[in-house]
Write an enzyme that holds these catalytic residues in place. Sequence first.
Site, PDB file in Angstrom:
ATOM      1  N   HIS A 336       0.831  -1.208   0.000  1.00  0.00           N
ATOM      2  CA  HIS A 336       0.000   0.000   0.000  1.00  0.00           C
ATOM      3  C   HIS A 336       0.865   1.257   0.000  1.00  0.00           C
ATOM      4  O   HIS A 336       0.675   2.163  -0.817  1.00  0.00           O
ATOM      5  CB  HIS A 336      -0.911  -0.031   1.223  1.00  0.00           C
ATOM      6  CG  HIS A 336      -1.803   1.161   1.378  1.00  0.00           C
ATOM      7  ND1 HIS A 336      -3.161   1.091   1.251  1.00  0.00           N
ATOM      8  CD2 HIS A 336      -1.516   2.468   1.661  1.00  0.00           C
ATOM      9  CE1 HIS A 336      -3.684   2.297   1.443  1.00  0.00           C
ATOM     10  NE2 HIS A 336      -2.697   3.149   1.708  1.00  0.00           N
ATOM     11  N   GLU A 337       1.828   1.308   0.922  1.00  0.00           N
ATOM     12  CA  GLU A 337       2.636   2.516   1.071  1.00  0.00           C
ATOM     13  C   GLU A 337       3.454   2.805  -0.188  1.00  0.00           C
ATOM     14  O   GLU A 337       3.495   3.934  -0.680  1.00  0.00           O
ATOM     15  CB  GLU A 337       3.566   2.394   2.277  1.00  0.00           C
ATOM     16  CG  GLU A 337       2.881   2.228   3.612  1.00  0.00           C
ATOM     17  CD  GLU A 337       1.861   3.309   3.919  1.00  0.00           C
ATOM     18  OE1 GLU A 337       1.830   4.332   3.222  1.00  0.00           O
ATOM     19  OE2 GLU A 337       1.071   3.113   4.855  1.00  0.00           O
ATOM     20  N   HIS A 340       1.639   4.320  -3.083  1.00  0.00           N
ATOM     21  CA  HIS A 340       1.479   5.781  -3.059  1.00  0.00           C
ATOM     22  C   HIS A 340       2.603   6.444  -3.869  1.00  0.00           C
ATOM     23  O   HIS A 340       2.389   7.435  -4.567  1.00  0.00           O
ATOM     24  CB  HIS A 340       1.505   6.302  -1.623  1.00  0.00           C
ATOM     25  CG  HIS A 340       0.194   6.186  -0.905  1.00  0.00           C
ATOM     26  ND1 HIS A 340      -0.993   6.625  -1.443  1.00  0.00           N
ATOM     27  CD2 HIS A 340      -0.109   5.687   0.321  1.00  0.00           C
ATOM     28  CE1 HIS A 340      -1.971   6.409  -0.586  1.00  0.00           C
ATOM     29  NE2 HIS A 340      -1.464   5.832   0.497  1.00  0.00           N
ATOM     30  N   GLU A 360      -6.189   6.434  -2.670  1.00  0.00           N
ATOM     31  CA  GLU A 360      -6.161   5.488  -1.556  1.00  0.00           C
ATOM     32  C   GLU A 360      -6.575   4.093  -2.022  1.00  0.00           C
ATOM     33  O   GLU A 360      -5.995   3.084  -1.600  1.00  0.00           O
ATOM     34  CB  GLU A 360      -7.072   5.989  -0.437  1.00  0.00           C
ATOM     35  CG  GLU A 360      -6.929   5.240   0.866  1.00  0.00           C
ATOM     36  CD  GLU A 360      -5.571   5.373   1.525  1.00  0.00           C
ATOM     37  OE1 GLU A 360      -5.204   4.482   2.312  1.00  0.00           O
ATOM     38  OE2 GLU A 360      -4.867   6.368   1.248  1.00  0.00           O
ATOM     39  N   HIS A 420     -10.115   7.692   2.836  1.00  0.00           N
ATOM     40  CA  HIS A 420     -10.045   6.279   3.193  1.00  0.00           C
ATOM     41  C   HIS A 420     -11.406   5.611   3.089  1.00  0.00           C
ATOM     42  O   HIS A 420     -11.493   4.378   2.975  1.00  0.00           O
ATOM     43  CB  HIS A 420      -9.491   6.112   4.609  1.00  0.00           C
ATOM     44  CG  HIS A 420      -8.082   6.561   4.765  1.00  0.00           C
ATOM     45  ND1 HIS A 420      -7.762   7.843   5.165  1.00  0.00           N
ATOM     46  CD2 HIS A 420      -6.906   5.931   4.541  1.00  0.00           C
ATOM     47  CE1 HIS A 420      -6.452   7.966   5.195  1.00  0.00           C
ATOM     48  NE2 HIS A 420      -5.902   6.817   4.819  1.00  0.00           N
TER      49      HIS A 420
END
Length: 514
Positions: A336-337, A340, A360, A420
């Site tokens: 996920h990170e 980004h 997101e 989110h």
Amino acid sequence: MRRTTVLAGLASAALLATAVPGAAVAAPAAAPSADAFTRAVTQLKSHAGDALAGDGQSFTLKNVATDADGTEHVRLHRYLDGLPVLGGDLVVHLGKGGAWRGASQTLTAAPRRADRSARTAVGEAAAGRAALAASTATARRVDGTQLVYDADGARTALAYEVVVGGVYADGTPSELHVLVDAATGAVRSSWEGVQREGTGNTLHSGTVPLGTTASGSTYQLVDGARGGHKTYDLNGSTSGTGTLVASATNVFGDGTTANRQTAAADAHYGAAVTWDYYKNTFGRNGIRNDGVAAYSRVHYSTNYANAFWSDSCFCMTYGDGGSGFAPLTSLDVAGHEMTHGVTSNTAGLVYSGESGGLNEATSDIFGTLVEFSAANASDPGDYLIGEKLRSTPLRYMDKPSKDGSSADCWSTTLRFKDVHYSSGVANHFFYLLAVGSGASAYGNSPTCDGSTITGIGNAKAGAIWYRALTTYMTSRTNYAGARTATLSAAADLYGASSVEYRTVAAAWTAVKVA
């Protein structure tokens, strides 16, 4: 989970060359990209109307993606009278021989010049004060200010983009971007450059291989096979890189939080799996596709129940958790990170409104696919987000509303939700596209219109979303734009009359995105 950016992230102009009548273009230095840039400029001259390029505009190159058949997708920043046009970025599509194949952009009308006197109607200092008042962080400060054009569809306004630094109550750093109208002093919009998740935990992935490098009598967490990725121990600090994690035995951690190197091993493994997923699946060589690795930092602050991606340091950072949460170093969090970062270096989806929800969701989608790709027995693939972080998952892709806040279906009020939670619509779409509606081993997914969807699988669904992100989406793509982008991607990959194309259309309709 979050990422940080600086100002608008736009490159500055360099060598100027005549391009579109009345417009200037800044030429990049790298030869292959410069060639593609030149071809894009040549086509912009002939298709200025389609690109909404006019007098006073200039362009700089962000990056170029080239398909196997030679088709080029040239991503450009747009300026007006030398000022960045936020929301004016575009992708020029070029076929064989540099032939024009269209442009993807959010603008619906050419950006209009503002009255030059508006520059002084509100001064930089007053804009800074307005921006500071818009932040809820403590220790607020103005970290940067620039004059920009804020373009939203057909509307254009001169504004100050002010970056306000600070720290939130949970210890998360803030880099709030605030757009202050240069004529009225009103706050037009804002978005957080640090993209964060509210809670965190850890996943112990069992005994896994780690990429290390020998240095004297020790082994360091430096992965030479993956761009030199490094993992550091911040030892409670909130800045810098801390200490590079090393071991005399080439064994890191013991599977418990009592050993400081356990979190480092999880983070290093998650970074490797994410690198491998993007490389093996899409041929993407690192986050920026330049072969250079980001780095990871563990043990951030004290009892910090969060993790984040930062563009400014090009790194991932993980806290140790608190209030019942363990370190946030699970596979889906790592994927996920770092996604980004991929989004930042491709579409650049602004972290606010519908584009923020798509940003997101993109990280949730690829974090999930990273988890599947790892095929790790300790963390089998699923469509739950952060299921290892606490007793209940943070988000559910089969029916996002199960978390109590996320949206299953699109509505006109979606833009008012936290990103989110507005991400739920795209997460739901992706689940329907990949798995299908109804009951499965992964959940029970309803549709918003009562339709039945048969999924096309993770591989095809992921390929469609990745191509849409890297080829068609721009910084302010909304849900309607995401539908268009994914349909274009499906047509490119599988054909406009294919089952895959029809399933993309049906899945969007099933979440009320028409």
